[in-house]
Write an enzyme that holds these catalytic residues in place. Structure first.
Site, short mmCIF file in Angstrom:
data_model
loop_
_atom_site.label_atom_id
_atom_site.label_comp_id
_atom_site.label_asym_id
_atom_site.label_seq_id
_atom_site.Cartn_x
_atom_site.Cartn_y
_atom_site.Cartn_z
N CYS A 1 36.89 41.34 40.00
CA CYS A 1 38.19 41.80 40.52
C CYS A 1 39.36 41.05 39.89
CB CYS A 1 38.21 41.65 42.04
SG CYS A 1 36.82 42.49 42.83
N HIS B 1 45.14 41.60 44.51
CA HIS B 1 43.93 42.43 44.46
C HIS B 1 43.73 43.08 45.82
CE1 HIS B 1 39.96 43.87 44.14
NE2 HIS B 1 39.40 42.87 44.81
N ASN C 1 38.55 48.93 47.88
CA ASN C 1 38.51 47.89 46.84
C ASN C 1 37.96 48.50 45.56
OD1 ASN C 1 37.86 45.76 45.16
ND2 ASN C 1 36.91 44.50 46.76
#
Ligand SMILES: CC(C)(COP(=O)(O)OP(=O)(O)OC[C@H]1O[C@@H](n2cnc3c(N)ncnc32)[C@H](O)[C@@H]1OP(=O)(O)O)[C@@H](O)C(=O)NCCC(=O)NCCS
Length: 348
Positions: free
Chosen positions: A123, A273, A304
């Site tokens: 990520c 993020h 996500n």
């Protein structure tokens, strides 16, 4: 001894010139997730902030989604595909170790013969790619660099794992990095904590492959349907990752602000993020961001999407008018590795 190598002839500075995103057409609400796990819409929303996510269909491959996002980013930057000198693709959900998917994407967008390679930085992948791109532009290795973050995390999601089934989404985000007359991408504060590598990982073995058919066999396993084959799914120690993100990543974000010489009062936009709304809220609080700072909360409808989450959120903030070109934005990615990367950028 004097070096015979001439100094680099790159641009003085680099900037993000354009951004583009692609979200798969299929929207998956929490109700669909609840078919496989014992949970509730209320629990998922309150613990993660996620209401819906996009999951890719068969045609929406890693390459196809990347090409869509890249095309938009290139158009937004006002350059042509032929001008792209390097393509960096950050992904953990392209299943071939080789060749890199970046070369196929470079070819499909009509970029000529750019340098092209993949990176695996979970990520934090977008920040890692952005940092490499900045270096290439300022040392003259490429005038324009395409950075893509792309994931099909639905392929890596165990629908029956109640700790992760609701978290992940699919999509692609891309930016073009090119020359600038003034600083527009700050120093990157980045790093890794390999002692915590086991907290987010892919699970291999019979746990995962228990339904794989035996080729040529006629036992019970052989009769299992092919669609029951599972890819190695991502598992994680949710609480450990959550605590790390909340306590350690706010410090990294502050270091990136300090390195760029930007105070929270100077900031227009915060794009962390998109992992969990509670992590985002906690970082906003710890960093003491003023109320007028626009905070990306794309996780609610995107889930996500790992390396794609920051460019996707950036694109949406600009497209909806919540942020504008020239705004000063703090971006921070963090995840599997564990790895992280934070920097301050001027929005395209
Ligand atoms: C995954 C996450 C949302 C779980 O939230 P949490 O508050 O940590 O949940 P816990 O695992 O501590 O579980 C709390 C309780 O909810 C229960 N629970 C767990 N999953 C559940 C689910 N899907 N539905 C309902 N209840 C659930 C647990 O059994 C536990 O019950 P108990 O208190 O009776 O024992 C959270 O840990 C998280 O977001 N972690 C970081 C994820 C992340 O960002 N990962 C990627 C980084 S890049």
């Amino acid at each position: 001894m004097t070096s015979k190598i001439k100094p680099a002839k790159g641009a003085a500075y680099a900037r993000i010139m354009g951004v583009g995103g692609y979200r798969p057409t299929r929207v998956v609400p929490n109700e669909e997730i609840l078919k496989h796990i014992d949970s509730s819409d209320e629990w998922i929303r309150s613990r993660s902030g996620i209401a819906t996510r996009h999951w890719a269909g068969p045609e929406e491959t890693v390459s196809a989604m990347s090409v869509e996002a890249a095309g938009k980013a290139i158009a937004d930057a006002g350059v042509t595909p032929e001008q792209i000198g390097a393509v960096i693709v950050s992904t953990v959900s392209h299943f071939k170790q080789t060749p890199a998917i970046a070369t196929e994407i470079a070819h499909r967008i009509g970029a000529g013969k750019p340098a092209a390679f993949d990176i695996s930085a979970g990520c934090a992948g977008f920040g890692y790619g952005l940092t490499l791109a900045k270096g290439m532009v300022t040392d003259g290795s490429a005038e324009y660099v395409l950075v893509i973050g792309v994931e099909r995390l639905s392929d890596l999601t165990d629908l029956e794992d109640r700790a992760t089934a609701f978290l992940f989404g699919d999509g692609a985000g891309a930016v073009v990095v090119g020359p600038a007359k003034e600083p527009a991408i700050g120093p990157t504060v980045w790093g890794s904590e390999g002692d915590k590598a086991e907290t987010i990982k892919q699970t291999f073995g019979w746990d995962v492959y228990r339904r794989t058919p035996v080729p040529g066999g006629d036992g019970p396993e052989a009769r299992m349907a092919l669609e029951d084959i599972r890819y190695p799914a991502i598992t994680q120690e949710g609480q450990a990752v959550f605590r790390w993100a909340v306590f350690e990543m706010a410090k990294v974000a502050q270091q990136a602000l300090d390195a760029a010489g930007v105070s929270p009062d100077d900031l227009d936009v915060f794009i962390p993020h998109q992992a969990n709304m509670r992590i985002i809220d906690s970082m906003v609080k710890t960093l003491k961001l003023p109320e007028n700072v626009t905070v990306a909360r794309d996780v609610e409808t995107t889930g996500n999407t790992s390396a794609a989450s920051i460019p996707l959120a950036m694109e949406r903030l600009l497209a909806t008018g919540q942020a504008k070109s020239g705004d000063t934005a703090l971006v921070i990615g963090f995840g599997a590795g564990l790895v992280y990367a934070a920097t301050v950028v001027t929005l395209p």
